[in-house]
Design an enzyme around this catalytic site. Structure first.
Site, mmCIF file in Angstrom:
data_model
loop_
_atom_site.group_PDB
_atom_site.id
_atom_site.type_symbol
_atom_site.label_atom_id
_atom_site.label_comp_id
_atom_site.label_asym_id
_atom_site.label_seq_id
_atom_site.Cartn_x
_atom_site.Cartn_y
_atom_site.Cartn_z
ATOM 1 N N GLU A 1 0.712 -1.470 0.219
ATOM 2 C CA GLU A 1 -0.019 -0.153 -0.313
ATOM 3 C C GLU A 1 0.872 1.257 -0.281
ATOM 4 O OE1 GLU A 1 -3.013 -0.194 3.651
ATOM 5 O OE2 GLU A 1 -4.082 -2.100 2.169
ATOM 6 N N ASN B 1 2.217 -5.212 -3.213
ATOM 7 C CA ASN B 1 1.182 -5.487 -3.283
ATOM 8 C C ASN B 1 -0.030 -3.959 -2.752
ATOM 9 O OD1 ASN B 1 -1.014 -7.404 -2.425
ATOM 10 N ND2 ASN B 1 -0.992 -6.280 -0.346
ATOM 11 N N HIS C 1 -10.137 -6.383 -2.225
ATOM 12 C CA HIS C 1 -11.653 -6.180 -1.170
ATOM 13 C C HIS C 1 -12.199 -5.684 -2.056
ATOM 14 C CE1 HIS C 1 -8.851 -7.677 1.794
ATOM 15 N NE2 HIS C 1 -8.262 -6.586 1.956
ATOM 16 N N GLU D 1 -5.581 -11.174 -1.150
ATOM 17 C CA GLU D 1 -6.679 -10.683 -0.074
ATOM 18 C C GLU D 1 -8.479 -10.982 -0.310
ATOM 19 O OE1 GLU D 1 -5.495 -7.875 2.218
ATOM 20 O OE2 GLU D 1 -3.021 -8.316 1.817
ATOM 21 N N ASP E 1 -12.127 -10.993 -1.271
ATOM 22 C CA ASP E 1 -13.311 -11.267 -0.329
ATOM 23 C C ASP E 1 -14.583 -10.048 -1.379
ATOM 24 O OD1 ASP E 1 -12.363 -8.452 0.732
ATOM 25 O OD2 ASP E 1 -12.047 -9.385 3.012
HETATM 26 C C1 XIL Z 1 -6.144 -6.419 8.370
HETATM 27 C C2 XIL Z 1 -6.492 -8.085 9.297
HETATM 28 O O1 XIL Z 1 -7.231 -8.294 9.217
HETATM 29 C C3 XIL Z 1 -7.498 -7.231 10.670
HETATM 30 O O2 XIL Z 1 -7.197 -8.387 11.274
HETATM 31 C C4 XIL Z 1 -6.706 -5.783 11.078
HETATM 32 O O3 XIL Z 1 -7.379 -5.435 11.703
HETATM 33 C C5 XIL Z 1 -6.208 -5.224 10.077
HETATM 34 O O4 XIL Z 1 -5.522 -5.331 8.969
HETATM 35 N N1 XIL Z 1 -4.970 -4.990 3.860
HETATM 36 C C6 XIL Z 1 -3.672 -5.646 4.403
HETATM 37 C C7 XIL Z 1 -4.134 -6.997 5.035
HETATM 38 O O5 XIL Z 1 -2.439 -6.115 3.165
HETATM 39 O O6 XIL Z 1 -2.553 -6.398 5.984
HETATM 40 C C8 XIL Z 1 -5.360 -6.228 6.376
HETATM 41 O O7 XIL Z 1 -6.200 -7.090 7.501
HETATM 42 C C9 XIL Z 1 -6.222 -6.257 5.171
HETATM 43 C C10 XIL Z 1 -6.255 -4.862 4.192
#
Ligand code: XIL
Length: 360
Positions: free
Chosen positions: A142, A188, A224, A253, A255
């Site tokens: 990020e 990422n 996400h 990641e 979802d």
């Molecule tokens: C999130 C975790 O799932 C949570 O438990 C935590 O509170 C915050 O981070 N992008 C990422 C992940 O790269 O590391 C994040 O994970 C979600 C967004």
């Protein structure tokens, strides 16, 4: 009786890596090392795990010079005992809660800060190289802004302490490569799947890194995402840009929230997880996985990981707490609150098996 997606094992339906993020010492309830339901579903369907939290910066080096590997070692060893690899996440990430205080409050020179950051990376990567089953790393997470045009993120300890410079990104990749010549190194980020100004900035950075031989092997698309956003056309176009650079593409990641707290909210709120919502989500999962397969040639596929097992443990309930008024209405994952299959699992499998994506 509970719905069955009729999937013996998701990972067995494809050659590319199928992974999942899990909790550990960060969650007493969902700890992969002690929760039998988590273990069962992970061992059945997945071949790679990402630590949802415990391999982030302050979990491994909260105090400068003191590295604490106990929890991460137990996790990586468990993966190894089940023939699973680990996607290491994340060596450098600005998000405040996991940045070590000594970095946040750094008052030394920027050159010394870069040295300290490289020590963090080298020590961690070296440590896990010895175990042998950490297959890849999110080296930097990020680092790009969501503005138009997108720039390097400036609200970051790393940017600030590097002397208001993005130099830390390439230094991080160089340090990771030196410690792990064979391990796949990813940049990422989120929203780069929108084929938007951030995607443009990503490609600009990758092009520059390649021209200067900065070692980056792939791009992690967090993904996400929502039911209707981004479009499949934009997701595909964004991935294609990375493919055309010769890099690997990994969905890191995934979802798919049923509710979207942005445009149209709350008029379009889905108040309960109806059959229609479940089947629409099945189709959406299928279309995303299909877009990945159609866009990314086999040698460039880093795989697909979902960000959690059960809907009961999704991070999105926390992220959208205010917007969703404390209601748990994202239902974004492949398994329901009781670890039963959801139609989404069938949708994922349909794409892997070349079956048409439908909401039937
Ligand atoms: C999130 C975790 O799932 C949570 O438990 C935590 O509170 C915050 O981070 N992008 C990422 C992940 O790269 O590391 C994040 O994970 C979600 C967004």
């Amino acid at each position: 009786s509970a719905y069955s997606a009729n999937v013996n094992s998701l990972r067995e339906l494809t050659d590319f890596t199928i992974g999942v993020a899990v909790s550990n010492s960060d969650s007493p309830t969902y700890n992969i090392l002690s929760n039998a339901s988590e273990k069962a579903v992970v061992e059945k369907h997945f071949e790679q795990m990402t630590a949802g939290n415990i391999m982030k910066m302050r979990y491994l080096q909260n105090v400068q010079g003191t590295f604490t590997f106990t929890n991460a070692d137990a996790f990586v060893d468990y993966a190894k005992s089940k023939n699973m690899t680990v996607h290491g996440h994340a060596l450098v990430w600005h998000s405040d809660y996991q940045v070590p205080d000594f970095m946040k409050t750094w008052s030394g020179s920027s050159a010394d800060f870069i040295t300290a950051l490289k020590t963090h990376i080298t020590t961690i990567v070296d440590h896990f190289e010895e175990k042998g089953n950490v297959a890849s790393w999110d080296v930097v997470n990020e680092a790009l802004s969501d503005t138009n045009p997108s720039t390097f993120r400036t609200d970051s300890t790393f940017y600030e302490k590097s002397g208001n410079s993005a130099i830390y990104i390439e230094e991080a990749f160089k340090a990771a490569r030196a410690a792990a010549p064979q391990t796949t190194l990813y940049y990422n980020d989120y929203n780069i799947d929108q084929n938007n100004p951030k995607t443009t900035k990503l490609i600009e950075m990758i092009t520059d890194f390649q021209a200067r031989s900065i070692p980056v092997d792939g791009v992690g698309f967090q993904m996400h995402v929502f039911m209707d956003y981004p479009s499949i056309a934009n997701i595909s176009a964004a991935m294609k840009k990375v493919v055309d650079k010769g890099l690997k593409v990994k969905i890191t990641e995934l979802d798919v929230s049923v509710n979207n707290p942005y445009g149209g909210w709350p008029a379009n709120k889905v108040a309960s997880f109806t059959q229609a919502a479940a089947l629409a989500q099945k189709k959406r999962y299928c279309e995303i996985v299909k877009a990945y397969i159609d866009t990314v040639p086999a040698p460039q596929r880093g795989g697909i990981s979902v960000w959690g097992t059960t809907d009961a443990n999704t991070w999105l309930d926390g992220l959208y707490k205010t917007e969703f008024n404390n209601e748990k209405i994202s239902w974004p994952l492949l398994f329901d609150n009781n670890y039963n299959d959801k139609p989404a699992l069938r949708g994922f499998a349909d794409a892997l098996q070349g079956i048409t994506c439908t909401n039937l």
